[in-house]
Design an enzyme around this catalytic site. Structure first.
Site, PDB file in Angstrom:
ATOM      1  N   THR A 130       0.820  -1.209   0.000  1.00 55.25           N
ATOM      2  CA  THR A 130       0.000   0.000   0.000  1.00 55.25           C
ATOM      3  C   THR A 130       0.849   1.252   0.000  1.00 55.25           C
ATOM      4  OG1 THR A 130      -1.516   1.283   1.408  1.00 55.25           O
ATOM      5  CG2 THR A 130      -0.100  -0.275   2.515  1.00 55.25           C
ATOM      6  N   TYR A 190      -1.327   0.430  10.444  1.00 60.19           N
ATOM      7  CA  TYR A 190      -1.549  -0.234   9.164  1.00 60.19           C
ATOM      8  C   TYR A 190      -0.302  -0.123   8.284  1.00 60.19           C
ATOM      9  CZ  TYR A 190      -3.451  -0.958   4.435  1.00 60.19           C
ATOM     10  OH  TYR A 190      -3.672  -1.399   3.150  1.00 60.19           O
TER      11      TYR A 190
END
Length: 312
Positions: free
Chosen positions: A124, A146
């Site tokens: 990501t 995250y």
């Protein structure tokens, strides 16, 4: 080719599994059907896969023995399974378990696959930090649990390339939108609330945030293009997304244009760790994968609205 796709009934994983099947590959889809969001959506995605004849196995990578009855003759692995996004309801332990430990378990399994050509990790832009406009050579500075744990998982995968034990790569995705997007994500929520005439909760100041909103079909183009290029991509991190930036405000306006109605806005407090800007630098993807996303924001929103109306 025989291909394992983890997180295969999620948003991007399901589209990738479907594309690989359409390309003539034998796809085994693995998912734990986590209740992080409404499992009904995962079952809807699963039906789309099983209707095409794709085998779905319910397994949790967090279990060290998840692979006891899995075949080991896979040629490619695409690893989507993760604790997604920036959520105030997810603990650090959730991210650590699902993004690091689960990835290590999958790597251990991959090492037993003697025919494996490439392990593709799905990462990501959040690994870059609050601003994600960089090339892959820049040092990541994640600003959320995250981002930190996705970077850790990425490095566990790439370690095997550095040790010449397994060919691997990691694809860093940027702001993916389109049909099957998770219900808590911006566009699904905008469409749902807009159709109901309910206010959309907008984090304070986020209307000015810039994003590389990328249509899921364009993302999948890049993902599947690594097949046959394992020598080229081995050990590499590669950005996938669009170079075109839009503000959150422009995203809201695109949904309003497609729905033909104004969406009410309810401003709520800022969310810690949220990125202020993402712009995919895809020079490397163009060079290595001949990657060229073409879908406009409005086209992507139109497709997502059509899907939402057809299913909900």
């Amino acid at each position: 080719m025989k291909i394992l796709v983890t997180g295969a009934v999620g948003f991007i994983g399901s589209h990738t599994a479907e594309r690989l099947h359409n390309l003539g590959h034998e796809v085994v889809a693995l998912d734990c059907f986590s209740d992080y969001y409404n499992v009904d959506l995962k079952h809807l995605n699963a039906k789309a896969l099983t209707d095409k004849g794709i085998t779905i196995l319910k397994k949790n990578l967090c279990d060290s023995n998840f692979a006891e009855d899995l075949p080991t003759d896979f040629n490619y692995i695409f690893h989507f399974a993760a604790q997604p996004g920036i959520s105030q309801t997810s603990t650090f332990e959730d991210y650590l378990t699902n993004n690091v430990i689960a990835t290590k378990h999958l790597i251990d399994f991959a090492m037993s696959c003697s025919s494996l050509k490439l392990f593709t990790n799905i990462s990501t832009s959040s690994v870059y930090g609050l601003v994600a406009t960089f090339t892959e050579d820049e040092a990541p500075k994640p600003a959320s649990y995250y981002g930190v744990t996705k970077l850790a998982g990425e490095q566990l995968v790439l370690q095997k390339s550095r040790e010449n034990q397994m060919k691997s790569c990691s694809l860093r995705l940027y702001s993916v939108i389109g049909p099957r997007e998770r219900p808590e994500k911006m566009y699904t929520k905008l469409i749902s609330l807009g159709l109901q005439g309910k206010p959309f909760p907008l984090f304070e100041g986020s209307d000015k945030h810039l994003r590389s909103f990328t249509y899921v079909g364009d993302i999948v183009d890049g993902i599947v293009s690594v097949i046959g290029k394992e020598d080229v991509v081995n050990g590499e991190t590669i950005n996938l997304g669009t170079e075109v930036e839009h503000t959150t405000k422009e995203g809201i306006e695109a949904v309003e244009q497609v729905l033909g109605d104004t969406i009410k806005i309810n401003v709520i407090p800022k969310r810690p760790g949220d990125q202020s800007r993402t712009k995919a630098n895809i020079d490397k993807a163009r060079k290595l994968l001949n990657y060229n996303p073409k879908t406009t924001l409005l086209e992507a929103v139109q497709k997502q609205v059509e899907w939402y109306k057809a299913n909900f």
